[in-house]
Design an enzyme around this catalytic site. Structure first.
Site, PDB file in Angstrom:
ATOM      1  N   LYS A   3      46.266  45.864  40.334  1.00  0.00           N
ATOM      2  CA  LYS A   3      46.768  46.212  41.539  1.00  0.00           C
ATOM      3  C   LYS A   3      48.498  46.903  41.544  1.00  0.00           C
ATOM      4  O   LYS A   3      49.095  47.353  42.103  1.00  0.00           O
ATOM      5  CB  LYS A   3      46.608  45.362  42.871  1.00  0.00           C
ATOM      6  N   GLU A   8      47.556  46.233  53.670  1.00  0.00           N
ATOM      7  CA  GLU A   8      46.496  45.427  54.155  1.00  0.00           C
ATOM      8  C   GLU A   8      45.893  44.748  52.633  1.00  0.00           C
ATOM      9  O   GLU A   8      46.130  45.169  51.608  1.00  0.00           O
ATOM     10  CB  GLU A   8      45.333  46.354  54.535  1.00  0.00           C
ATOM     11  N   SER A  62      39.451  44.244  35.200  1.00  0.00           N
ATOM     12  CA  SER A  62      40.266  44.549  36.190  1.00  0.00           C
ATOM     13  C   SER A  62      41.323  43.466  36.648  1.00  0.00           C
ATOM     14  O   SER A  62      42.518  43.777  36.989  1.00  0.00           O
ATOM     15  CB  SER A  62      39.611  45.134  37.349  1.00  0.00           C
TER      16      SER A  62
HETATM   17  C1  PLP Z   1      40.996  44.597  44.388  1.00  0.00           C
HETATM   18  C2  PLP Z   1      40.249  44.317  43.129  1.00  0.00           C
HETATM   19  C3  PLP Z   1      39.286  45.110  42.729  1.00  0.00           C
HETATM   20  C4  PLP Z   1      38.646  46.295  43.682  1.00  0.00           C
HETATM   21  O1  PLP Z   1      39.484  47.292  43.779  1.00  0.00           O
HETATM   22  P1  PLP Z   1      39.171  48.706  43.484  1.00  0.00           P
HETATM   23  O2  PLP Z   1      39.980  49.436  44.094  1.00  0.00           O
HETATM   24  O3  PLP Z   1      37.485  49.011  43.289  1.00  0.00           O
HETATM   25  O4  PLP Z   1      39.425  48.755  41.676  1.00  0.00           O
HETATM   26  C5  PLP Z   1      38.597  44.968  41.533  1.00  0.00           C
HETATM   27  N1  PLP Z   1      39.041  43.903  40.687  1.00  0.00           N
HETATM   28  C6  PLP Z   1      40.293  43.061  40.866  1.00  0.00           C
HETATM   29  C7  PLP Z   1      40.644  42.185  40.032  1.00  0.00           C
HETATM   30  C8  PLP Z   1      40.892  43.274  42.354  1.00  0.00           C
HETATM   31  O5  PLP Z   1      41.707  42.392  42.663  1.00  0.00           O
END
Ligand code: PLP
Length: 392
Positions: free
Chosen positions: A88, A110, A376
């Site tokens: 993010k 948000e 992610s």
């Molecule tokens: C917010 C988040 C997601 C989901 O958001 P996407 O916009 O689909 O990437 C996925 N993994 C983590 C670690 C997150 O914090």
């Protein structure tokens, strides 16, 4: 290249917003178009990603996990090692720099689990901007630590009491604030969703994930991977990984949250089980009932608990460029545990949904093939949930 001038990916996307926001969206579009091709902006963005956020993140060959699962060689793109613990921050830094170009001194955001709120508050602190984060009262209870983090970073956290007091309601309130304060305020949206030009702006900032992966993979393998795999909430980590490989012969797989199971109705899988409608300024796949009311969603992972999805994913689904599958809460938790034990890496529960699909992929592939998985984020934030919910 898509989106077209009006912000459509085929019939998906667009700008379904009140008249009062049209000016701000057009201004954002104009300024973004200018800086997108600017070398100085690109250099500034990459400077902060490198020196502040810790990029490039490694592309790690998960030898033990590969051995255990027995199919394609697994490479993990380590977004969990980014500052603040997830991908993010890439988008938050990019948009904060963009807000500076727009001469906006206040940022609103948000947040569901609090991950995007923390990233936005971090970027605001870094660039000396005021920051307000809208968060559902219910989510504030579930994610108290992240509320405290945001406050420490100097942000104001505004509780949202409407609807189900979760992410979708927080977005509605943030849009309301934006309508009122649009001259001074930039809305820093956290995923590739919302009205045009947000889906493409967020995609472009997150594309650093795929650009790095492509280079890193070519350097070690001398060819491209066979598969890319990522979880899909709003879809930003997935589109960031996929987009730089769009023209290549590489298969894309997005994994949605099947929650308690697709048949139970208690899930967050609009691409697998939803229909096309309008939410938060965009036309895309949504979870809605026959009257167009948005359904309540469920996922063990708060970051995937959203009833919509970015319009570019709806487009990829339509043209068959990506395949969308799903993993249940319990499959994600099993995959979470497995990565901890085999590789010594604690993944975010969101990322664990992508990892869960590796088991299926292993059966269809051989050791000659390769897959890059977007890890992610890191799972420190999820320990409470995983240790309490042994029942899953
Ligand atoms: C917010 C988040 C997601 C989901 O958001 P996407 O916009 O689909 O990437 C996925 N993994 C983590 C670690 C997150 O914090």
């Amino acid at each position: 290249m898509l989106p077209d001038k009006s912000g459509y990916f085929s019939e998906f996307g667009g700008k379904y917003v009140p008249e009062t926001l049209m000016y701000a969206l057009n201004e954002l579009d104009e300024v973004y178009k200018k800086i997108k091709g600017s070398r100085t902006f690109r250099e500034e963005f990459l400077y902060y990603l490198k020196q502040y956020a810790g990029r490039p993140t490694p592309l790690y060959f998960a030898r033990e996990l590969t051995r255990k699962l027995g199919g394609a060689k697994i490479y993990l793109k380590r977004e969990d090692l980014c500052h603040t613990g997830a991908h993010k921050i890439n988008n938050a830094v990019g948009q904060a720099l963009l807000a500076r170009k727009l001469n906006k001194k206040r940022i609103i955001a948000e947040t569901g689990a609090g991950q995007h709120g923390v990233a936005a508050a971090t970027a605001a602190a870094l660039f000396g901007m005021k920051c307000a984060v809208y968060m559902g009262r219910e989510d504030m209870k579930r994610q108290a630590l992240n509320v405290y983090r945001m406050k420490l970073l100097g942000a104001e956290v505004i509780p949202v009491e409407s609807g189900t007091r979760t992410l979708k309601d927080a977005i509605n309130e943030a849009i309301r604030d934006w309508v009122t304060n649009v001259r001074t305020t930039h809305y820093l949206i956290g995923s590739c969703v919302g009205p045009h030009p947000y889906p493409s702006i967020v995609r472009d900032f997150q594309s650093v994930i795929g650009e790095e992966s492509r280079k890193q993979f070519l350097a070690v393998q001398g060819k491209l991977p066979d598969y890319l795999l990522a979880c899909v909430g709003g879809g930003s980590n997935a589109i960031g990984l996929f987009h730089p490989f769009y023209k290549d012969k590489v298969k894309f797989i997005g994994v949605e949250a099947a929650g308690r199971g697709l048949k139970t109705g208690r899930h967050s899988a609009p691409l697998s089980k939803g229909s096309v409608g309008i939410l938060h300024g965009m036309r895309s796949y949504l979870m809605q009932d026959s009257g167009g009311q948005i359904c309540e969603t469920h996922s063990v992972s708060a970051g995937l608990d959203y009833p919509g999805v970015g319009p570019e994913h709806s487009y990829y689904k339509k043209i068959g460029r990506a395949e969308y599958v799903s993993a249940t809460d319990s499959q994600a938790i099993d995959a979470f545990r497995q990565l901890c034990e085999t590789e010594g890496i604690i993944p975010a529960l969101e990322s664990a949904h992508a990892l869960a699909y590796l088991k299926v992929l292993a059966k269809k592939t051989t050791e000659k093939q390769t897959v890059i998985v977007c890890l992610s984020g890191r799972g420190d934030k999820d320990l409470d949930i995983v240790t309490k919910k042994d029942k899953y």
